[in-house]
Enzyme design. Structure first.
Site, mmCIF file in Angstrom:
data_model
loop_
_atom_site.group_PDB
_atom_site.id
_atom_site.type_symbol
_atom_site.label_atom_id
_atom_site.label_comp_id
_atom_site.label_asym_id
_atom_site.label_seq_id
_atom_site.Cartn_x
_atom_site.Cartn_y
_atom_site.Cartn_z
ATOM 1 N N GLU A 1 12.393 4.293 12.222
ATOM 2 C CA GLU A 1 13.258 4.869 11.230
ATOM 3 C C GLU A 1 13.545 5.554 11.428
ATOM 4 O O GLU A 1 14.503 5.982 9.881
ATOM 5 C CB GLU A 1 12.592 4.482 10.199
ATOM 6 C CG GLU A 1 11.548 2.629 10.234
ATOM 7 C CD GLU A 1 12.727 1.173 10.262
ATOM 8 O OE1 GLU A 1 13.787 1.608 10.159
ATOM 9 O OE2 GLU A 1 12.622 0.140 10.648
ATOM 10 N N HIS B 1 8.496 3.643 3.917
ATOM 11 C CA HIS B 1 8.551 3.118 3.513
ATOM 12 C C HIS B 1 7.394 2.326 3.699
ATOM 13 O O HIS B 1 6.731 3.057 5.009
ATOM 14 C CB HIS B 1 9.922 2.597 4.707
ATOM 15 C CG HIS B 1 9.080 1.363 5.780
ATOM 16 N ND1 HIS B 1 10.204 0.029 5.007
ATOM 17 C CD2 HIS B 1 8.712 1.283 6.908
ATOM 18 C CE1 HIS B 1 9.384 -0.878 5.988
ATOM 19 N NE2 HIS B 1 8.848 -0.314 6.761
ATOM 20 N N HIS C 1 4.737 -1.872 4.048
ATOM 21 C CA HIS C 1 5.041 -2.703 3.869
ATOM 22 C C HIS C 1 3.468 -3.483 2.752
ATOM 23 O O HIS C 1 2.439 -4.613 2.751
ATOM 24 C CB HIS C 1 4.371 -4.002 5.226
ATOM 25 C CG HIS C 1 4.631 -2.657 6.391
ATOM 26 N ND1 HIS C 1 4.820 -3.303 7.546
ATOM 27 C CD2 HIS C 1 6.362 -2.524 6.111
ATOM 28 C CE1 HIS C 1 5.420 -2.479 8.539
ATOM 29 N NE2 HIS C 1 6.719 -2.188 7.597
ATOM 30 N N GLU D 1 6.798 -0.807 -18.786
ATOM 31 C CA GLU D 1 7.049 0.123 -18.347
ATOM 32 C C GLU D 1 7.886 0.126 -16.998
ATOM 33 O O GLU D 1 8.958 1.330 -16.622
ATOM 34 C CB GLU D 1 6.161 1.406 -18.096
ATOM 35 C CG GLU D 1 5.440 1.407 -18.948
ATOM 36 C CD GLU D 1 4.195 3.166 -19.141
ATOM 37 O OE1 GLU D 1 4.617 3.419 -18.140
ATOM 38 O OE2 GLU D 1 4.013 3.515 -20.496
ATOM 39 N N HIS E 1 9.220 -8.013 5.093
ATOM 40 C CA HIS E 1 9.222 -6.517 5.790
ATOM 41 C C HIS E 1 8.663 -6.101 5.451
ATOM 42 O O HIS E 1 7.535 -5.486 5.073
ATOM 43 C CB HIS E 1 10.612 -5.650 6.352
ATOM 44 C CG HIS E 1 9.814 -4.841 7.014
ATOM 45 N ND1 HIS E 1 10.919 -4.788 8.086
ATOM 46 C CD2 HIS E 1 9.162 -4.075 6.964
ATOM 47 C CE1 HIS E 1 10.104 -3.036 8.690
ATOM 48 N NE2 HIS E 1 9.306 -2.872 7.990
HETATM 49 O O1 2HA Z 1 6.140 0.661 11.973
HETATM 50 O O2 2HA Z 1 6.874 -0.366 9.584
HETATM 51 O O3 2HA Z 1 9.665 -0.898 9.868
HETATM 52 C C1 2HA Z 1 6.565 1.157 11.972
HETATM 53 C C2 2HA Z 1 7.880 0.174 10.766
HETATM 54 C C3 2HA Z 1 9.502 -0.186 10.733
HETATM 55 ZN ZN ZN Z 2 8.474 -1.787 8.554
#
Ligand code: 2HA
Ligand code: ZN
Length: 273
Positions: A117, A141, A143, A171, A212
């Site tokens: 990414e 980022h 998940h 909040e 995702h």
């Molecule tokens: O594996 O999360 O979006 C890495 C990620 C790709």
């Molecule tokens: Zn990801």
């Protein structure tokens, strides 16, 4: 200082990755993080840099980041291992004078490349740097499960997600008064998701990638991590509420807007219309 790992920003980077792992947000090689280093940090690290690796194209152009250094997680590397073996799982990349190529100057000692990414991270750093006069430095980022679950349940609209998530913890509107952006499912690691996230990040600090995960930006590690944590906690409360038969009452729009004045935040009223 004997190593880059002695510096505060590096310790913070590694610890934040580990906290994210402990939260359960980074199964296997899931998720990625980047930090735009301060000039004085880059200068301190310079003696540990190597310029042996080749320059590679970023895949897009970020001229306002030219010459800057970023600490980033490695592609395919597991968050689980970052604390134990940072130098094998993270790296520092330095951009060229045009902001079109990068070079790994430290880390990934046993080989590897920066996160898949990287284009999304760099484009979004570029946008946030411009919009915040250089204040924003961290992009994360991951998940988180409840946020992802909501993308199978709610309409994929910024306003719907913002309102539902704001409402679950009082909040929330104070922590992210501009709201949250939502993107439909897209191929991850692509220039398309980079540009689509970039459009949303102009307005929001958090963008949900449907089915995702989530992408958060902030001035420092605590703020970016805290934002993700708050949104995921709120999503968890919403999932629990939905699982128990749904809301029996709610916080009203007027109640949400009543937080603006005492907390000196500009809550975006249009999100509640
Ligand atoms: O594996 O999360 O979006 C890495 C990620 C790709
Ligand atoms: Zn990801």
């Amino acid at each position: 200082m004997n190593s880059i790992l002695d510096l505060k920003f590096a310790k913070y980077f590694i610890d934040t990755c580990h906290q994210s792992w402990l939260k359960g947000w980074n199964e296997r090689n899931g998720g990625n993080m980047s930090y735009r280093m301060k000039p004085e940090e880059a200068a301190e690290c310079e003696k540990f840099f190597s310029y042996d690796n080749p320059e590679k194209p970023i895949g897009l152009s970020v001229p306002n980041l030219s010459g800057e250094c970023f600490m980033v997680t490695g592609s395919g590397k597991y968050y689980k291992n970052i604390l134990r073996e940072p130098e094998n799982n993270i790296c520092i990349v330095k951009l060229d004078e045009k902001g079109e190529n990068y070079r790994i100057v430290w880390g990934l000692k046993e080989g590897g490349v920066p996160t898949s990414e990287l284009p999304t991270h760099l484009l979004n750093h570029s946008i946030k740097k411009e919009l915040t006069n250089g204040e924003y430095r961290v992009i994360m980022h991951a998940h988180p499960a409840n946020i992802v679950a909501l993308t199978f349940l709610l309409p994929l609209e910024d306003k719907v997600f913002t309102r539902e998530i704001w409402e679950m913890i009082t909040e929330c509107p104070i922590v992210f008064p501009a709201g949250i952006g939502v993107l439909p499912w897209m191929v991850c690691g692509s220039a398309d998701i980079a540009y689509a996230t970039g459009e949303k990040i102009k307005k929001y600090d958090a963008v949900i990638w449907s089915h995702h995960g989530i992408f958060c930006a902030g001035p420092d590690f605590d703020t970016a991590f805290g934002l993700m944590d708050t949104i995921e906690k709120s999503a968890e409360i919403l999932i629990k509420t939905m699982s128990c038969g749904g809301k029996k009452r709610c916080i009203t729009s007027e109640q949400i807007m009543a937080l603006s004045e005492p907390y000196h935040v500009n809550i975006d009223k249009t999100m509640l219309e």
